[in-house]
Scaffold this motif. Structure first.
Motif, short mmCIF file in Angstrom:
data_model
loop_
_atom_site.label_atom_id
_atom_site.label_comp_id
_atom_site.label_asym_id
_atom_site.label_seq_id
_atom_site.Cartn_x
_atom_site.Cartn_y
_atom_site.Cartn_z
N TYR A 120 0.66 -1.22 -0.01
CA TYR A 120 -0.12 0.04 0.04
C TYR A 120 1.08 1.03 -0.13
O TYR A 120 1.67 1.36 0.84
N GLU A 249 -4.45 -9.52 -10.82
CA GLU A 249 -5.26 -8.48 -11.32
C GLU A 249 -5.10 -8.07 -12.49
O GLU A 249 -5.92 -7.77 -13.37
N TYR A 300 -5.09 -8.47 -6.09
CA TYR A 300 -4.72 -7.30 -5.27
C TYR A 300 -5.92 -6.63 -5.20
O TYR A 300 -6.45 -5.99 -4.26
N ALA A 301 -6.79 -6.35 -6.37
CA ALA A 301 -8.11 -5.62 -6.55
C ALA A 301 -9.12 -6.20 -5.47
O ALA A 301 -9.80 -5.34 -5.07
N TYR A 304 -7.98 -5.16 -1.95
CA TYR A 304 -8.11 -3.72 -1.66
C TYR A 304 -9.66 -3.38 -1.75
O TYR A 304 -9.89 -2.66 -0.62
N ASP A 305 -10.33 -3.76 -2.55
CA ASP A 305 -11.65 -3.14 -2.51
C ASP A 305 -12.53 -3.64 -1.40
O ASP A 305 -13.03 -2.72 -0.92
N GLY A 309 -11.23 -0.24 -0.07
CA GLY A 309 -12.03 0.62 -1.50
C GLY A 309 -13.26 0.42 -1.51
O GLY A 309 -14.11 0.70 -0.40
N ARG A 318 -8.35 4.20 -5.49
CA ARG A 318 -7.01 3.39 -5.83
C ARG A 318 -5.76 4.34 -5.84
O ARG A 318 -4.79 4.06 -5.18
N ASN A 321 -2.11 3.30 -5.57
CA ASN A 321 -2.47 2.02 -5.45
C ASN A 321 -2.98 1.13 -6.89
O ASN A 321 -3.18 0.06 -6.70
N ALA A 322 -3.40 1.92 -7.78
CA ALA A 322 -3.83 1.43 -8.90
C ALA A 322 -2.61 0.76 -9.63
O ALA A 322 -1.57 1.14 -9.60
N GLY A 328 -1.82 4.01 -11.84
CA GLY A 328 -1.10 3.96 -10.51
C GLY A 328 0.35 3.74 -10.64
O GLY A 328 1.03 3.63 -11.66
N GLN A 330 1.44 0.46 -8.78
CA GLN A 330 1.62 -0.92 -8.60
C GLN A 330 2.00 -1.58 -9.69
O GLN A 330 1.44 -1.69 -10.79
#
Length: 336
Positions: A120, A249, A300-301, A304-305, A309, A318, A321-322, A328, A330
């Protein structure tokens, strides 16, 4: 999943355990991963109503357990405060530290630990009482600022106020719970910490509208898991567990559709899922190590979500961190 809390002991007392073999061998013999986490930072690591740890950091622990043991539930969570976390990792009390910890040069080179990646991308910010009418951190000259001991926030505060020719009174606490309580009680005008933690602490206020997070970000705080130095195999396992979720992802492989890719013609997906080559062999893992991570924990999405998120109470965009392809930063090396 068990939650453990032990009194930290010296490295000498734990030396016989280390002599038994590598961290992976120890983990497999124990049949669990001991993971040091935050005790109460919603979104990253905190107990839910069922007394289970939930959060982005705890999902990193689960991913490592899925890779190493084939079962994401085989984690012993060890709650640690900001002061004891490094000793716990150094002494062998935990196999892995996944506790909103900033990757810095001194920590990476002098504390006997290695960071394995950035889970993160964060930065330090300020939260102020709404009724102060403050719109910018540049208006905080002379303010009383609550912060937490044993964190990078203390140094960042000093640097920021000195560089902007401002003064402040530091009000230092030992834990996030104490710092937010001090802020809510009016012991300080401002609370400063990583932005992610401030969003979580704001939600814990009796009236979240009493406070606002200012827009300025005053530092780089790349947060990520860390392991002890000296065991390259375990370092690689933890590092590639995170990379597997990022690659998944990018390849649009998730926990819900992974089995649809069982015979994928995409060579990157075939390698990720262990259908083409055994890229776990070099780490002492099974060929399906990444499949187990994605199937049981998600890409990862997904982590995160659901934790910080759009699928959570925080709804944090994001941003950095996108994925790199989505604006992003990442980015994971390829599995091949």
């Amino acid at each position: 999943m068990k939650t453990l809390k032990w009194i930290s002991v010296g490295a000498c007392a734990l030396a016989p355990a280390f002599a038994m073999g590598t961290t992976l061998e120890t983990v497999q013999s124990r049949d669990s991963v001991r993971c040091g986490v935050n005790a109460a930072q919603p979104g990253f690591s905190s107990l839910d109503d069922s007394d289970q740890y939930r959060g982005l950091d705890t999902d990193i622990c689960r991913a490592v357990a899925a890779a190493a043991l084939g079962d994401a539930s085989k984690v012993d969570f060890v709650p640690l405060d900001s002061v004891e976390r490094f000793t716990a990792l150094q002494s062998g009390e935990v196999d892995l530290l996944s506790r909103t910890t900033t990757w810095t040069s001194s920590r990476d080179t002098t504390l006997g630990m290695h960071f394995t990646g950035v889970s993160y991308f964060d930065g330090q910010a300020f939260m102020v009482a709404s009724d102060l009418g403050v719109q910018s951190a540049e208006e905080l000259d002379g303010a009383a600022v609550c912060t937490q001991s044993g964190t990078t926030s203390e140094l960042n505060l000093s640097d920021y106020f000195r560089m902007n020719d401002m003064s402040y009174d530091a009000v230092v606490f030992d834990s996030p719970e104490q710092s937010i309580a001090g802020f809510e009680a009016g012991r300080c005008d401002v609370l400063s910490s990583d932005a992610s933690q401030l969003y979580a602490q704001r939600m814990q206020l009796a009236d979240p509208d009493m406070a606002v997070v200012l827009p300025e970000i005053i530092s780089k705080e790349p947060l990520g898991p860390a392991v002890r130095q000296g065991d390259d195999q375990w370092f690689n396992i933890v590092k590639w567990s995170l990379f597997a979720m990022l690659n998944a992802e990018e390849l649009d492989v998730s926990s819900s559709n992974i089995d649809e890719h069982a015979d994928s013609a995409n060579p990157d997906i075939a390698r990720l899922l262990g259908q083409d080559g055994n890229f776990g062999e070099g780490m002492g893992l099974n060929a399906d190590w990444a499949y187990q991570i994605i199937k049981q924990v998600g890409n990862y999405a997904e982590i995160y979500d659901r934790n910080v998120g759009a699928g959570s109470n925080f709804n944090i965009a994001r941003g950095l961190n996108a994925l790199w392809r989505d604006g992003g930063i990442q980015y994971a090396p390829p599995i091949r």
